[in-house]
Write an enzyme that holds these catalytic residues in place. Sequence first.
Site, PDB file in Angstrom:
ATOM      1  CB  CYS A 267      -0.868  -0.038   1.246  1.00 39.35           C
ATOM      2  SG  CYS A 267      -1.848   1.429   1.528  1.00 39.35           S
ATOM      3  N   PRO A 268       0.585   2.224  -0.794  1.00 42.32           N
ATOM      4  CG  PRO A 268       0.571   4.503  -1.460  1.00 42.32           C
ATOM      5  CD  PRO A 268       1.379   3.469  -0.676  1.00 42.32           C
TER       6      PRO A 268
END
Length: 86
Positions: free
Chosen positions: A19-20
Amino acid sequence: MSDLPDTWDHEIDCEGLLCPLPVLRARKRLMAMALGQVLCVRATDAMAAVDLPHFCGQAGHSYLGQTADGAVARHLIRAGGQGSAG
């Protein structure tokens, strides 16, 4: 989830990315896709199961769900709304 499409128009490999990055790569690809096309995001980060549906809700895309392919989750998204070409 038998109601998920078994084919898709585009696929991106986000295996090993945290993430992200899966969301950012999905966003970039979806911006270039036509409305209604389906994107498959292959991801190993468990947070993608939270982040991708949230992103879709914010951006107007439809999160169709996920299926497992071993350790990889295939997240399916139907392009729609903001940023998608028509």
